[in-house]
Motif scaffolding. Structure first.
Motif, PDB file in Angstrom:
ATOM      1  N   ALA A 156      27.076 -85.712 -28.917  1.00 28.64           N
ATOM      2  CA  ALA A 156      26.091 -86.928 -27.685  1.00 28.64           C
ATOM      3  C   ALA A 156      27.517 -88.358 -27.776  1.00 28.64           C
ATOM      4  CB  ALA A 156      25.304 -87.376 -28.953  1.00 28.64           C
ATOM      5  N   GLU A 157      29.194 -87.759 -28.687  1.00 26.89           N
ATOM      6  CA  GLU A 157      29.994 -89.024 -28.534  1.00 26.89           C
ATOM      7  C   GLU A 157      31.420 -87.878 -27.780  1.00 26.89           C
ATOM      8  OE1 GLU A 157      30.746 -90.135 -32.306  1.00 26.89           O
ATOM      9  OE2 GLU A 157      28.811 -90.050 -33.017  1.00 26.89           O
ATOM     10  N   GLY A 158      31.141 -87.575 -26.599  1.00 30.53           N
ATOM     11  CA  GLY A 158      32.646 -87.038 -25.729  1.00 30.53           C
ATOM     12  C   GLY A 158      32.872 -89.047 -25.054  1.00 30.53           C
ATOM     13  N   PRO A 159      34.189 -88.718 -24.819  1.00 33.84           N
ATOM     14  CA  PRO A 159      34.917 -89.508 -24.007  1.00 33.84           C
ATOM     15  C   PRO A 159      33.796 -90.213 -22.774  1.00 33.84           C
ATOM     16  CG  PRO A 159      35.980 -87.740 -23.444  1.00 33.84           C
ATOM     17  CD  PRO A 159      34.510 -86.944 -23.823  1.00 33.84           C
ATOM     18  N   PHE A 160      34.011 -91.382 -21.649  1.00 35.34           N
ATOM     19  CA  PHE A 160      33.469 -92.214 -20.842  1.00 35.34           C
ATOM     20  C   PHE A 160      31.417 -91.975 -20.944  1.00 35.34           C
ATOM     21  CE2 PHE A 160      37.102 -89.020 -20.068  1.00 35.34           C
ATOM     22  CZ  PHE A 160      37.900 -90.593 -18.844  1.00 35.34           C
ATOM     23  N   GLY A 161      31.235 -91.859 -22.286  1.00 35.00           N
ATOM     24  CA  GLY A 161      30.088 -91.530 -22.366  1.00 35.00           C
ATOM     25  C   GLY A 161      29.339 -89.782 -21.800  1.00 35.00           C
ATOM     26  N   TRP A 162      30.277 -89.256 -21.519  1.00 35.04           N
ATOM     27  CA  TRP A 162      29.847 -87.896 -21.318  1.00 35.04           C
ATOM     28  C   TRP A 162      28.737 -87.819 -23.121  1.00 35.04           C
ATOM     29  CZ3 TRP A 162      34.482 -86.281 -18.748  1.00 35.04           C
ATOM     30  CH2 TRP A 162      35.157 -86.640 -17.719  1.00 35.04           C
ATOM     31  N   THR A 163      27.553 -86.030 -22.463  1.00 36.88           N
ATOM     32  CA  THR A 163      27.225 -85.231 -23.246  1.00 36.88           C
ATOM     33  C   THR A 163      27.302 -84.155 -23.349  1.00 36.88           C
ATOM     34  OG1 THR A 163      25.226 -85.761 -22.711  1.00 36.88           O
ATOM     35  CG2 THR A 163      25.949 -87.502 -24.360  1.00 36.88           C
ATOM     36  N   ALA A 164      27.216 -83.385 -23.883  1.00 42.12           N
ATOM     37  CA  ALA A 164      26.957 -81.707 -23.152  1.00 42.12           C
ATOM     38  C   ALA A 164      25.964 -81.267 -24.888  1.00 42.12           C
ATOM     39  CB  ALA A 164      28.594 -81.365 -23.793  1.00 42.12           C
ATOM     40  N   THR A 165      25.361 -80.421 -23.790  1.00 39.40           N
ATOM     41  CA  THR A 165      24.804 -79.780 -24.792  1.00 39.40           C
ATOM     42  C   THR A 165      24.943 -78.198 -25.390  1.00 39.40           C
ATOM     43  OG1 THR A 165      24.168 -78.098 -23.084  1.00 39.40           O
ATOM     44  CG2 THR A 165      22.602 -79.949 -23.377  1.00 39.40           C
ATOM     45  N   ALA A 166      24.623 -77.590 -26.877  1.00 42.56           N
ATOM     46  CA  ALA A 166      25.474 -76.988 -27.288  1.00 42.56           C
ATOM     47  C   ALA A 166      25.107 -75.261 -26.417  1.00 42.56           C
ATOM     48  CB  ALA A 166      24.895 -76.467 -28.391  1.00 42.56           C
ATOM     49  N   GLU A 167      24.427 -75.593 -25.806  1.00 42.10           N
ATOM     50  CA  GLU A 167      24.634 -74.291 -24.778  1.00 42.10           C
ATOM     51  C   GLU A 167      25.981 -75.300 -23.733  1.00 42.10           C
ATOM     52  OE1 GLU A 167      20.743 -74.349 -26.517  1.00 42.10           O
ATOM     53  OE2 GLU A 167      21.815 -75.813 -25.454  1.00 42.10           O
ATOM     54  N   GLU A 168      25.653 -75.386 -22.757  1.00 49.76           N
ATOM     55  CA  GLU A 168      27.039 -76.340 -21.995  1.00 49.76           C
ATOM     56  C   GLU A 168      28.779 -76.103 -22.796  1.00 49.76           C
ATOM     57  OE1 GLU A 168      24.648 -79.299 -19.402  1.00 49.76           O
ATOM     58  OE2 GLU A 168      26.309 -80.027 -21.399  1.00 49.76           O
ATOM     59  N   LEU A 169      28.205 -75.856 -24.301  1.00 53.04           N
ATOM     60  CA  LEU A 169      29.672 -76.166 -25.089  1.00 53.04           C
ATOM     61  C   LEU A 169      29.564 -74.866 -25.075  1.00 53.04           C
ATOM     62  CD1 LEU A 169      29.501 -79.077 -27.401  1.00 53.04           C
ATOM     63  CD2 LEU A 169      31.079 -78.848 -25.522  1.00 53.04           C
ATOM     64  N   SER A 170      29.469 -74.323 -25.105  1.00 53.11           N
ATOM     65  CA  SER A 170      29.592 -72.000 -25.500  1.00 53.11           C
ATOM     66  C   SER A 170      29.449 -72.004 -24.317  1.00 53.11           C
ATOM     67  CB  SER A 170      28.126 -71.597 -26.344  1.00 53.11           C
ATOM     68  OG  SER A 170      27.601 -71.907 -27.517  1.00 53.11           O
ATOM     69  N   ARG A 171      29.145 -71.950 -22.831  1.00 58.69           N
ATOM     70  CA  ARG A 171      29.856 -71.755 -22.360  1.00 58.69           C
ATOM     71  C   ARG A 171      30.450 -71.841 -21.677  1.00 58.69           C
ATOM     72  NH1 ARG A 171      26.216 -71.980 -16.154  1.00 58.69           N
ATOM     73  NH2 ARG A 171      24.884 -70.203 -18.113  1.00 58.69           N
ATOM     74  N   ALA A 172      31.852 -73.175 -21.573  1.00 55.06           N
ATOM     75  CA  ALA A 172      32.743 -73.739 -21.825  1.00 55.06           C
ATOM     76  C   ALA A 172      34.403 -72.933 -22.917  1.00 55.06           C
ATOM     77  CB  ALA A 172      32.728 -75.434 -21.496  1.00 55.06           C
ATOM     78  N   THR A 173      33.293 -73.095 -23.268  1.00 55.26           N
ATOM     79  CA  THR A 173      34.913 -72.398 -24.777  1.00 55.26           C
ATOM     80  C   THR A 173      34.412 -70.651 -24.549  1.00 55.26           C
ATOM     81  OG1 THR A 173      33.373 -73.113 -26.652  1.00 55.26           O
ATOM     82  CG2 THR A 173      34.650 -71.059 -26.921  1.00 55.26           C
ATOM     83  N   ALA A 174      33.972 -70.345 -23.626  1.00 54.22           N
ATOM     84  CA  ALA A 174      33.874 -68.926 -23.033  1.00 54.22           C
ATOM     85  C   ALA A 174      34.269 -68.644 -21.977  1.00 54.22           C
ATOM     86  CB  ALA A 174      32.073 -67.946 -22.940  1.00 54.22           C
ATOM     87  N   VAL A 175      34.086 -69.409 -20.965  1.00 53.98           N
ATOM     88  CA  VAL A 175      34.973 -69.052 -19.492  1.00 53.98           C
ATOM     89  C   VAL A 175      36.472 -69.583 -19.783  1.00 53.98           C
ATOM     90  CG1 VAL A 175      34.902 -70.882 -17.490  1.00 53.98           C
ATOM     91  CG2 VAL A 175      33.052 -69.659 -18.555  1.00 53.98           C
ATOM     92  N   SER A 176      36.789 -70.450 -20.776  1.00 54.63           N
ATOM     93  CA  SER A 176      38.176 -71.359 -20.829  1.00 54.63           C
ATOM     94  C   SER A 176      38.648 -69.841 -21.547  1.00 54.63           C
ATOM     95  CB  SER A 176      38.208 -72.175 -21.800  1.00 54.63           C
ATOM     96  OG  SER A 176      39.479 -72.983 -22.310  1.00 54.63           O
ATOM     97  N   LEU A 177      38.463 -69.682 -22.800  1.00 52.52           N
ATOM     98  CA  LEU A 177      39.259 -68.497 -23.228  1.00 52.52           C
ATOM     99  C   LEU A 177      39.330 -67.433 -22.825  1.00 52.52           C
ATOM    100  CD1 LEU A 177      37.550 -68.777 -27.040  1.00 52.52           C
ATOM    101  CD2 LEU A 177      39.579 -69.596 -26.478  1.00 52.52           C
ATOM    102  N   HIS A 178      37.830 -67.405 -22.371  1.00 58.53           N
ATOM    103  CA  HIS A 178      38.496 -65.754 -21.318  1.00 58.53           C
ATOM    104  C   HIS A 178      39.112 -66.079 -19.976  1.00 58.53           C
ATOM    105  CE1 HIS A 178      36.258 -61.330 -21.069  1.00 58.53           C
ATOM    106  NE2 HIS A 178      36.487 -61.861 -19.515  1.00 58.53           N
ATOM    107  N   GLY A 179      38.672 -66.922 -19.280  1.00 51.15           N
ATOM    108  CA  GLY A 179      39.629 -66.816 -17.881  1.00 51.15           C
ATOM    109  C   GLY A 179      41.098 -68.009 -18.111  1.00 51.15           C
ATOM    110  N   GLY A 180      40.922 -68.331 -19.231  1.00 52.51           N
ATOM    111  CA  GLY A 180      42.769 -68.152 -20.036  1.00 52.51           C
ATOM    112  C   GLY A 180      43.351 -67.633 -19.879  1.00 52.51           C
ATOM    113  N   GLY A 181      42.593 -66.068 -20.492  1.00 51.43           N
ATOM    114  CA  GLY A 181      43.341 -64.719 -20.764  1.00 51.43           C
ATOM    115  C   GLY A 181      43.809 -65.302 -22.964  1.00 51.43           C
TER     116      GLY A 181
END
Length: 193
Positions: A156-181
Motif C-alpha cells: 500500500a506504499e508505492g510511489p504516487f499513491g499507487w498500491t498493488a495487491t499481492a496477486e498483481e505483484l506476483s503477476r508482475a514478477t512472473a511477467v518480468s522474470l519470464h519475459g526478461g529472460g
C-alpha cells in the motif's frame, strides 16, 4: 521440463515472522506452503542439493525476522525437513533481499558443486525470491521459478499513491522474470511432473 540431476533448490525465507498479518497484511496463494513442502520432499528424495535461506533482519520494518525474535525461526514445514535429505544441504543467512549476498557465499558453493540450474521457492515472490532469481540469471544460472510455491503480500506504499495487491505483484514478477529472460516461470505440477 528438463531438470538437472544436481539442480539446487533454494528455499527462501520460509520463516514464522511472515505469519504476522498485522505486520505484512493480506497475502496471496494459500497453497504456497503445501507446494513448498512438496518441492522440498521431491528434492530430498532425489538426493539433489537443497539450500535453506534465512533472513536475519536488522531492519525494524522486518522486526519479526530479527535474530532472537520468534519470527526469525523457520516455519515447521521447513524445520521438520532440514537435514533429512540424502543430498548436500546448506544454510545461508542474509540481511538483504538476495540469497547471493548471504553467508556463506551461495554462488561459490553452487559453482563448487558444479550446479548450473536453480529452483527458487519461498517468501516473498516479488522481494527476496525475485531478487535472487534476477541475480541468479545474471550470474548465468538456469533459473526455474515455480510461482505457486511462493507468496507475497499487498503493498500500500508505492510511489504516487499507487498500491498493488499481492496477486498483481506476483503477476508482475512472473511477467518480468519470464519475459526478461531471468527465469522460467512454471507451476509446481510442471516442475515435479
Amino acid at each position: 521440463m528438463e531438470i538437472s540431476e544436481n539442480a539446487a533448490l533454494i528455499v527462501v525465507d520460509v520463516q514464522k515472522g511472515f505469519e504476522a498479518e498485522e505486520v505484512w497484511g493480506r497475502r496471496d496463494n494459500p497453497a504456497a506452503e503445501e507446494n513448498i513442502a512438496a518441492v522440498i520432499d521431491a528434492w530430498q528424495a532425489a538426493g539433489r542439493p537443497v539450500v535453506f535461506v534465512r533472513h536475519d533482519s536488522a531492519d525494524l520494518d522486518c522486526g519479526p525476522l530479527r535474530p532472537g525474535y520468534w519470527g526469525n525461526a523457520f516455519k515447521d514445514l521447513v524445520e521438520q525437513r532440514r537435514g533429512k535429505g540424502s543430498g548436500p544441504e546448506l544454510l545461508v543467512t542474509k540481511t538483504v533481499n538476495s540469497a547471493f549476498y548471504g553467508e556463506p557465499d551461495l554462488d561459490a558453493w553452487l559453482k563448487g558443486a558444479g550446479v548450473r540450474q536453480i529452483v527458487i521457492v519461498g517468501i516473498q515472490t516479488n522481494m527476496c525470491n525475485e531478487t535472487t532469481a534476477r541475480m541468479g540469471g545474471n550470474l548465468g544460472y538456469d533459473v526455474i521459478f515455480p510461482l505457486d510455491a511462493m507468496h507475497t503480500f499487498d503493498l500500500a506504499e508505492g510511489p504516487f499513491g499507487w498500491t498493488a495487491t499481492a496477486e498483481e505483484l506476483s503477476r508482475a514478477t512472473a511477467v518480468s522474470l519470464h519475459g526478461g529472460g531471468f527465469a522460467r516461470v512454471v507451476t509446481t505440477a510442471e516442475l515435479l511432473g
